[in-house]
Design an enzyme around this catalytic site. Structure first.
Site, PDB file in Angstrom:
ATOM      1  N   SER A  21       0.737  -1.238  -0.162  1.00 26.50           N
ATOM      2  CA  SER A  21       0.170  -0.134  -0.082  1.00 26.50           C
ATOM      3  C   SER A  21       0.905   1.388  -0.047  1.00 26.50           C
ATOM      4  O   SER A  21       0.190   2.413  -0.163  1.00 26.50           O
ATOM      5  CB  SER A  21      -1.062  -0.203   1.073  1.00 26.50           C
ATOM      6  OG  SER A  21      -1.999  -0.804   0.845  1.00 26.50           O
TER       7      SER A  21
ATOM      8  N   SER B  85      -5.666   3.286   4.608  1.00 25.62           N
ATOM      9  CA  SER B  85      -5.299   2.695   3.351  1.00 25.62           C
ATOM     10  C   SER B  85      -6.518   1.857   2.843  1.00 25.62           C
ATOM     11  O   SER B  85      -6.471   0.573   2.617  1.00 25.62           O
ATOM     12  CB  SER B  85      -4.162   1.379   3.928  1.00 25.62           C
ATOM     13  OG  SER B  85      -3.623   0.876   2.880  1.00 25.62           O
TER      14      SER B  85
ATOM     15  N   LYS C 199       0.238   3.486  -2.707  1.00 29.23           N
ATOM     16  CA  LYS C 199      -0.573   4.768  -2.706  1.00 29.23           C
ATOM     17  C   LYS C 199      -0.338   6.095  -2.796  1.00 29.23           C
ATOM     18  O   LYS C 199      -1.081   7.280  -3.056  1.00 29.23           O
ATOM     19  CB  LYS C 199      -1.774   4.406  -1.633  1.00 29.23           C
ATOM     20  CG  LYS C 199      -2.705   3.183  -1.687  1.00 29.23           C
ATOM     21  CD  LYS C 199      -3.674   2.937  -0.312  1.00 29.23           C
ATOM     22  CE  LYS C 199      -4.600   2.067  -0.617  1.00 29.23           C
ATOM     23  NZ  LYS C 199      -4.056   0.523  -0.327  1.00 29.23           N
TER      24      LYS C 199
END
Length: 435
Positions: free
Chosen positions: A142, A197, A145
């Site tokens: 993640s 997240s 991101k």
């Protein structure tokens, strides 16, 4: 509380007491977050810990082999080949090394660092202070991101309201708790994306950028513009997919670029944020409206490390623990990144804290290379953007591209200024003729 744990993307989490109350749903929250091995107590082991050795450059071209089927291409598709390796290491020759790289005369790095690759750099000057396998290729989970944010923050109107869909709610992995029919501003989606997240938030954002494939293409174009040449996104959220790759160096470069955006810096430094609920599903008997709820930041160091500026956590089975964060001390700002870390012998945030302490103590001028320029020199326009749904008709297609509200305001101001001048000149000429 409606909780769901997924092995696909479970960020490392340890919240403050207030945040734990939030996560526990004691305030009536219906948030859906991922809690798993990263948040569990370390298990005892009889095997002595050793930091993974990367001196032989085992991940120079591709990440370590996957342990599951997440990178198997869809039927009819083929996996992309390895990214090209630049002839000269980005950032300087020393950063072409695969083991630990330190400034001349620097003390040994802290013990108990399980991250296979890491880097510490100056957020302002871009100087790299210390690293291990800086250009080795690993999976980002993640932390990718932050690359999605680099694309989406400038492209989407933060005040635009979008309607949550069942596809958003069904997103694999960690979810903040978007519900079908819920109405969310992009500002709220960005908080859900970066604070906790939310893969459902990533899906809702990507839908406005033309869908997953178009969003991934824009992310990869942005990576090239930032000279993040070890990075290839396969999904907007960081779930593993064919060809997914980044490096400790690239992750630091992307984070440094993002930190130039005050909105990004503010979001990742937010400890708690109110997130909207969503209406009852008429297809579900006796379903009731779902109230809004507070969400808490996943980054433990935001609570525990003095001067932490915020960051991004990540975890998948293949990527293991990944982490990026910034911190400030005495006017000095640093970024630290960790890839393929483990919770033993100490957790990744504690490893990051030790590396930050180490780098803050290095003498002025110590460095082993440099991050690229944090500014994007070209417009990232090679992939068309799709418009968010209309507020009046959220499901209707809208062929107009999304806009950047600040750009529109600038155009409006300039246009108004030109109009005033034009009218003034027109009036002046008429006055001259009338005399």
């Amino acid at each position: 509380m409606n909780t769901r744990t997924s092995r696909s993307d479970r960020p490392f989490q340890l919240r403050s007491l207030a945040a734990a109350v939030v996560a526990a749903g004691l305030l009536g929250a219906t948030t859906v977050t991922g809690l798993g091995v990263a948040g569990a107590a370390p298990v005892t082991t009889s095997t002595p810990f050793t930091t993974p050795n990367t001196d032989s450059c085992p991940n120079k071209t591709v990440p370590p082999p996957p342990i599951d089927t997440s990178e198997v291409p869809q039927p009819g598709e083929t996996a992309p080949g390895p990214l090209p390796i630049p002839e000269n290491p980005i950032g300087g020759d020393k950063l072409g090394s695969c083991g630990v790289v330190l400034p001349q005369g620097a003390p040994p790095v802290p013990a108990d660092i399980s991250a296979t690759a890491w880097i510490v750099a100056d957020l302002d000057t871009g100087k790299v202070l210390a690293a291990k396998d800086p250009h080795g290729r690993y999976r980002p989970a993640s932390t990718i991101k932050t690359l999605l944010a680099a694309v989406a923050l400038p492209a989407l109107d933060p005040h635009q309201v979008v309607t949550g869909t069942q596809d958003d709610a069904n997103a694999d992995g960690t979810r903040v708790g978007i519900g079908p029919g819920g109405r969310y501003t992009n500002e709220q989606l960005f908080h859900a994306l970066l604070m906790c997240s939310g893969n459902d938030a990533a899906h809702a954002i990507a839908a406005q950028l033309g869908g997953d494939a178009a969003t991934v293409a824009k992310m990869n174009a942005m990576a090239k513009q930032l000279q993040a040449m070890d990075t290839r996104a396969a999904t907007p959220s960081g779930l593993d997919g064919p060809g997914m790759s980044t490096s400790a160096f690239d992750l630091a470069a992307i984070f440094r670029h993002d930190m130039q955006n005050p909105t990004f810096a503010d979001i990742i430094h937010t400890e708690q944020y109110d997130f909207p609920g969503f209406p009852a599903d008429p297809k579900i008997p006796d379903d009731k409206d779902h109230p809004g709820f507070p969400i808490a930041n996943d980054n433990r160091l935001l609570y525990d490390y003095p001067g932490d500026l915020g960051g991004k956590t990540g975890f998948t089975d293949d990527a293991r623990q990944t982490f990026v964060t910034g911190a400030e001390r005495n006017g000095h700002r640093l970024v630290v990144t960790l890839l393929k870390a483990d919770v033993l012998p100490i957790r990744p945030p504690e490893q990051a804290a030790r590396l930050l302490d180490y780098a803050f103590a290095l003498p002025a001028g110590a460095n082993i290379g440099s991050l690229p320029d944090a500014n994007v020199k070209e417009d990232n326009t090679n992939v068309a953007l799709a418009s968010p749904p209309s507020q009046d008709n959220p499901t209707a297609a809208n062929p107009s591209p999304p806009h950047n509200s600040s750009n529109l305001r600038t155009v409006g101001i300039i246009g108004g200024f030109v109009l005033v001048i034009g009218l003034g000149l027109f009036g002046w000429s008429r006055m001259g003729r009338s005399r």
